[in-house]
Design a protein around this motif. Sequence first.
Motif, PDB file in Angstrom:
ATOM      1  N   LYS A  71       0.845  -1.189   0.000  1.00 45.37           N
ATOM      2  CA  LYS A  71       0.000   0.000   0.000  1.00 45.37           C
ATOM      3  C   LYS A  71       0.879   1.237   0.000  1.00 45.37           C
ATOM      4  CE  LYS A  71      -4.057  -1.731   2.295  1.00 45.37           C
ATOM      5  NZ  LYS A  71      -4.687  -1.907   3.596  1.00 45.37           N
ATOM      6  N   SER A  72       0.378   2.263  -0.682  1.00 42.28           N
ATOM      7  CA  SER A  72       1.157   3.484  -0.775  1.00 42.28           C
ATOM      8  C   SER A  72       0.313   4.664  -0.309  1.00 42.28           C
ATOM      9  CB  SER A  72       1.581   3.662  -2.231  1.00 42.28           C
ATOM     10  OG  SER A  72       2.315   4.828  -2.378  1.00 42.28           O
ATOM     11  N   TYR A  73       0.926   5.597   0.382  1.00 38.96           N
ATOM     12  CA  TYR A  73       0.226   6.763   0.931  1.00 38.96           C
ATOM     13  C   TYR A  73       0.893   8.034   0.441  1.00 38.96           C
ATOM     14  CZ  TYR A  73      -1.306   2.979   3.894  1.00 38.96           C
ATOM     15  OH  TYR A  73      -1.815   1.789   4.324  1.00 38.96           O
ATOM     16  N   PRO A  74       0.166   9.138   0.510  1.00 40.51           N
ATOM     17  CA  PRO A  74       0.782  10.394   0.071  1.00 40.51           C
ATOM     18  C   PRO A  74       2.065  10.650   0.863  1.00 40.51           C
ATOM     19  CG  PRO A  74      -1.554  10.713   0.537  1.00 40.51           C
ATOM     20  CD  PRO A  74      -1.216   9.327   0.983  1.00 40.51           C
ATOM     21  N   ILE A  79       4.619   9.597   2.153  1.00 45.53           N
ATOM     22  CA  ILE A  79       5.478   8.529   2.708  1.00 45.53           C
ATOM     23  C   ILE A  79       5.542   7.294   1.809  1.00 45.53           C
ATOM     24  CG2 ILE A  79       5.221   9.225   5.121  1.00 45.53           C
ATOM     25  CD1 ILE A  79       3.229   6.876   5.400  1.00 45.53           C
ATOM     26  N   GLY A  80       4.704   7.258   0.783  1.00 48.20           N
ATOM     27  CA  GLY A  80       4.708   6.095  -0.116  1.00 48.20           C
ATOM     28  C   GLY A  80       4.452   4.812   0.660  1.00 48.20           C
ATOM     29  N   SER A  81       5.236   3.778   0.377  1.00 50.66           N
ATOM     30  CA  SER A  81       5.034   2.483   1.053  1.00 50.66           C
ATOM     31  C   SER A  81       5.986   2.334   2.234  1.00 50.66           C
ATOM     32  CB  SER A  81       5.237   1.341   0.068  1.00 50.66           C
ATOM     33  OG  SER A  81       4.283   1.418  -0.943  1.00 50.66           O
ATOM     34  N   PHE A  84       8.691  10.369  -0.312  1.00 57.87           N
ATOM     35  CA  PHE A  84       8.969  11.610  -1.032  1.00 57.87           C
ATOM     36  C   PHE A  84       8.952  11.460  -2.554  1.00 57.87           C
ATOM     37  CE2 PHE A  84      11.514  11.850   3.000  1.00 57.87           C
ATOM     38  CZ  PHE A  84      10.589  12.635   3.683  1.00 57.87           C
ATOM     39  N   GLY A  85       8.098  10.578  -3.028  1.00 60.00           N
ATOM     40  CA  GLY A  85       7.869  10.500  -4.479  1.00 60.00           C
ATOM     41  C   GLY A  85       8.899   9.709  -5.267  1.00 60.00           C
ATOM     42  N   SER A  95       5.469  -0.593   4.727  1.00 59.87           N
ATOM     43  CA  SER A  95       5.790  -1.942   4.213  1.00 59.87           C
ATOM     44  C   SER A  95       7.300  -2.104   4.072  1.00 59.87           C
ATOM     45  CB  SER A  95       5.165  -2.164   2.830  1.00 59.87           C
ATOM     46  OG  SER A  95       3.804  -1.927   2.883  1.00 59.87           O
ATOM     47  N   ILE A  96       7.950  -1.030   3.634  1.00 61.67           N
ATOM     48  CA  ILE A  96       9.411  -1.116   3.463  1.00 61.67           C
ATOM     49  C   ILE A  96      10.074  -1.361   4.814  1.00 61.67           C
ATOM     50  CG2 ILE A  96      11.483   0.174   2.760  1.00 61.67           C
ATOM     51  CD1 ILE A  96       9.673   1.735   0.783  1.00 61.67           C
ATOM     52  N   LEU A  97       9.597  -0.620   5.809  1.00 58.99           N
ATOM     53  CA  LEU A  97      10.161  -0.759   7.153  1.00 58.99           C
ATOM     54  C   LEU A  97       9.910  -2.171   7.703  1.00 58.99           C
ATOM     55  CD1 LEU A  97      11.576   1.011   9.299  1.00 58.99           C
ATOM     56  CD2 LEU A  97       9.323   1.373  10.323  1.00 58.99           C
TER      57      LEU A  97
END
Length: 511
Positions: free
Chosen positions: A43-46, A48-50, A83-84, A53-55
């Motif tokens: 899932k990706s959010y404005p 912070i992106g994913s 950050f895009g 999940s990455i963490l």
Amino acid sequence: MMIDLELSTSLLFCLIPFLFLFFIKTTLTNVFPSSKSTSKIPKSYPIIGSYFSILANKDRRIQWTCDVIQNTSNLTFTLNRPFGFRQIFTANPSNVQHMLKTQFHIYQKGNVLKTTMADFLGDGIFNVDGDIWKYQRQVASHEFNTKSLRNFVETVVDTELNERLIPILATAAAKKTVVDFQDILQRFAFDNICKIAFGYDPAYLLPSLPQAKFAVAFEEAVRLSSERVNAIFPFLWKIKRKLNIGSEKKFGAAVDEVRQFAKELVKEKQRELKEKTSLESVDLLSRFLSTGHSDENFVTDIVISFILAGRDTTSAALTWFFWLISGHPEVESQILKEIKAKSECPVYDEVKDMIYTHASLCESMRFYPPVPIDSKAAAEDNILPDGTFVKKGTRVSYHPYAMGRVEKLRGKDWAEFRPERWLDKDDVSDNWTFVAMDTYTYPVFQAGPRICLGKEMAFLQMKRVVAGVLRRFKVVPVVEKGVEPVFVSYLTAKMKGGFPVTIEERNSTNL
Ligand code: HEM
């Protein structure tokens, strides 16, 4: 330590607005669950992106991205980093061919990777594109011709094998001690590559398993470079570097140590070459110096890249190979049969001919590729063959680890360790023939114009080690039944926590 804590705290404050957004978004998502909620694409959010999940997967990046790829129809997905920033992961052979061959000029090392690795690698072959890459590739390729390879096996590898590796294993067998075979193989490979690169023997594989300064600093520099490459917030290491604190302080010290040491060797070699009229040494350093390059920094960069290339790759491949064959006695006995058909100390031509062993190594690297993921950056906007749009500057990573495991490429029996999938048997002569796989479907050594320069050298070294070790010893892992070692990756793959084994001399009962 204190300053690290302060940095983390400021970072947390920076993240508060994003966490707030995440909270809103999560709440909304829970109220209005999206139709894609079962998809494994993170899932990706404005902003912070994913990030979450990455963490959550930071210690199993390779396995996680492989799992995500398995769930896509085109074996490709885009990860939205904070950050895009975007990163595309692909296990699609058409995309791999496109990146590594057809559109080679578009997919380069790129500025981000170059800046991240510049302190350590400078302008060495691993960190450059264009003419400076071409020049290094061309000069170095002489080191990999048949004559040099033969010399490599018959002198460098055999000496290290007979005078160092075998005696250490014989002692471990006699004393019934547990040894870390991964560490031993890394030391073996480090001595080998230093001899090829500098004509220098660091004597890292000795019975006392010494903490040689150069080797330890090199290890630290690789580990911390990999932390930079995989950083979720790359600006953090840049701040730390500016302030010379925390991991960046350690990194700076390790890199200084490596470069200082390498420069001393360069100076020594320059003196040696001035005194001699003809080139006696066949090491890489002598080759570059004799083409007229006297810039110490540049020559040091070149040599460091080569050590990186040859240091952990073959040792990683061999570590996993010995692990896999310990659980597949039928493969081990086929390999033994092949080894015994060769002379006691097989020479270059015999090692080259060990087809079943070659297939077993390929099969083992299918599961555990020494370089499990490799990235390029797009120098211009582009579209991959599967239709994925790549914006200029985007990191595109091809994924040999996933490519070895996806059913779509490897078939239903992909999870079976079966060297025979690389072989054809002639029914009349009963001989095996090796059937190579297309390099874009098996890019373990990369492919295209930048295919690994040391591929043949690596196979010769690995086959010679396998023949030397297995002829005399059985390698027995010391692990609880049913426990699988963990595959981790810095710049290259490793077995987490090492590979504890006991060594048994072969006799009529454990053949
Ligand atoms: C099992 C062993 C090995 C594997 C799996 C392997 C794999 C690879 C891969 C994936 C790359 C591409 C890296 C990149 O550009 O990002 C590469 C490049 C390279 N490898 Fe290997 N390698 C192995 C052993 C060696 C050895 C023993 C040497 C000898 C010094 C070597 C020399 C090189 C060089 C010089 C390059 C750079 C080629 C270029 O950029 O033109 N490799 N290798």
